[in-house]
Design an enzyme around this catalytic site. Structure first.
Site, PDB file in Angstrom:
ATOM      1  N   ASN A   2       7.560  -1.799  -0.936  1.00 41.77           N
ATOM      2  CA  ASN A   2       6.700  -1.851  -0.095  1.00 41.77           C
ATOM      3  C   ASN A   2       6.514  -3.056   0.737  1.00 41.77           C
ATOM      4  OD1 ASN A   2       6.192  -2.910  -2.347  1.00 41.77           O
ATOM      5  ND2 ASN A   2       3.884  -2.920  -2.047  1.00 41.77           N
ATOM      6  N   CYS A  32       4.865   2.082   2.770  1.00 36.35           N
ATOM      7  CA  CYS A  32       5.017   2.237   1.376  1.00 36.35           C
ATOM      8  C   CYS A  32       6.526   2.057   0.995  1.00 36.35           C
ATOM      9  CB  CYS A  32       4.459   3.686   1.041  1.00 36.35           C
ATOM     10  SG  CYS A  32       2.778   3.747   1.129  1.00 36.35           S
ATOM     11  N   GLU A  70       8.358   4.289  -0.497  1.00 36.25           N
ATOM     12  CA  GLU A  70       8.911   5.566  -0.492  1.00 36.25           C
ATOM     13  C   GLU A  70       9.324   5.822   1.329  1.00 36.25           C
ATOM     14  OE1 GLU A  70       6.132   4.846  -1.897  1.00 36.25           O
ATOM     15  OE2 GLU A  70       5.483   6.477  -3.011  1.00 36.25           O
ATOM     16  N   CYS A  87       1.765   8.245  -2.106  1.00 41.70           N
ATOM     17  CA  CYS A  87       0.432   8.361  -1.508  1.00 41.70           C
ATOM     18  C   CYS A  87       0.676   9.588  -0.596  1.00 41.70           C
ATOM     19  CB  CYS A  87       0.073   7.175  -0.640  1.00 41.70           C
ATOM     20  SG  CYS A  87       0.901   7.227   1.010  1.00 41.70           S
ATOM     21  N   CYS A 144       3.071   9.560   2.060  1.00 40.14           N
ATOM     22  CA  CYS A 144       4.547   9.721   1.692  1.00 40.14           C
ATOM     23  C   CYS A 144       4.682  10.999   1.558  1.00 40.14           C
ATOM     24  CB  CYS A 144       4.836   8.796   0.674  1.00 40.14           C
ATOM     25  SG  CYS A 144       4.613   6.891   1.376  1.00 40.14           S
TER      26      CYS A 144
HETATM   27  N1  THU Z   1       2.236   1.727  -2.070  1.00 38.68           N
HETATM   28  C1  THU Z   1       3.533   2.268  -1.870  1.00 38.68           C
HETATM   29  O1  THU Z   1       4.522   1.544  -1.572  1.00 38.68           O
HETATM   30  N2  THU Z   1       3.840   3.566  -2.278  1.00 38.68           N
HETATM   31  C2  THU Z   1       2.570   4.485  -2.434  1.00 38.68           C
HETATM   32  O2  THU Z   1       2.975   5.690  -2.644  1.00 38.68           O
HETATM   33  C3  THU Z   1       1.443   3.953  -2.665  1.00 38.68           C
HETATM   34  C4  THU Z   1       1.087   2.456  -2.254  1.00 38.68           C
HETATM   35  C5  THU Z   1       1.880   0.527  -1.688  1.00 38.68           C
HETATM   36  C6  THU Z   1       1.496   0.176  -0.497  1.00 38.68           C
HETATM   37  C7  THU Z   1       0.567  -1.236  -0.696  1.00 38.68           C
HETATM   38  O3  THU Z   1       1.725  -2.103  -0.276  1.00 38.68           O
HETATM   39  C8  THU Z   1       0.489  -1.246  -2.170  1.00 38.68           C
HETATM   40  O4  THU Z   1       1.305  -0.193  -2.843  1.00 38.68           O
HETATM   41  C9  THU Z   1      -0.831  -1.068  -2.552  1.00 38.68           C
HETATM   42  O5  THU Z   1      -1.603   0.084  -1.998  1.00 38.68           O
END
Ligand code: THU
Length: 170
Positions: A65, A76, A78, A122, A125
Site C-alpha cells: 500500500n 492498496c 493488491e 477492499c 480491489c
Molecule cells: N489497504 C490495502 O492495501 N488493501 C486493502 O485491501 C485494504 C486497505 C490499505 C490502504 C491503506 O493504506 C491502509 O490499508 C488502511 O486502510
C-alpha cells in the site's frame, strides 16, 4: 402476482491453520506477500499491507500500500501489484494472489485476534480482481493471511464479489 423466490448463495472458503499447510507454490506466495510489506508507505494509517501475485509462468509480482497526504490517492497493496502486472500487459496471466496486513510498528506482530480478516481485500480491489480474472478466463486462488498465519483459501473472485459488475455487464 408472480412468485417471489429466495436464492441462497454459498461461499466455499478453505481455512488452513498455518501457511505451512499450503502447497509449496502457495506457501511461497505467502512469504512473498509478507516480504512485500517492507516497502509499504503507510505513515497515515500505520497499517502495512503486502500482496504477492503469481503469474502462469511462475513469476511473482509484489505490491504494497502506498499512501498520500491527500488520503484519496492511496493505492492498496493488491492494486499496486495488479496494476504493475497490467502495465506489463499480463493481466490475463494472473493465477493466484496472497494478501497480508500488519501494524506498521511491527510487521512480525500479528494484528489483534478480533481483527479476523486483516488481509481481506477492499471492495475496490475486488472489483479490479474481478475484471482481470475475467480476462484470464479461469478462477484465481485468493489467499487471505490472517492472525497466527491462518490462511483463508478462496477459489474465484465471485466468492469475494458476488453479483459483480464486469466487462460482460456493458
Ligand atoms: N489497504 C490495502 O492495501 N488493501 C486493502 O485491501 C485494504 C486497505 C490499505 C490502504 C491503506 O493504506 C491502509 O490499508 C488502511 O486502510
Amino acid at each position: 402476482m408472480s412468485d417471489i423466490t429466495v436464492q441462497t448463495l454459498t461461499s466455499e472458503v478453505t481455512i488452513f491453520p498455518s501457511q505451512s499447510d499450503l502447497p509449496d507454490d502457495e506457501k511461497n506466495l505467502c512469504i512473498e506477500a509478507r516480504a512485500a510489506m517492507k516497502y509499504s508507505y503507510s505513515p497515515y494509517s500505520n497499517f502495512r499491507v503486502g500482496a504477492a501475485v503469481l503469474l502462469d509462468d511462475g513469476t511473482i509480482v509484489q505490491g504494497s500500500n502506498q499512501e498520500n497526504a491527500a488520503y484519496g490517492p492511496t493505492n492498496c497493496a493488491e492494486r499496486s501489484a495488479m496494476f504493475t502486472i497490467g502495465s506489463m500487459g499480463k493481466q490475463d496471466q494472473i493465477r493466484k494472489i496472497a494478501v497480508i496486513a500488519r501494524p506498521a510498528s511491527d510487521m512480525n506482530t500479528p494484528v489483534p485476534l478480533e481483527k479476523e480478516v486483516s488481509g481481506s481485500p477492499c471492495g475496490i480491489c475486488r472489483q479490479v480482481m474481478k475484471e482481470y480474472e475475467s480476462l484470464g478466463g479461469q478462477k484465481w486462488v485468493i489467499l487471505i493471511i490472517q492472525n497466527s498465519d491462518r490462511v483463508f483459501r478462496i477459489e474465484g473472485v465471485d466468492i469475494l464479489l458476488p453479483f459483480a459488475f464486469g466487462p460482460n455487464s456493458l
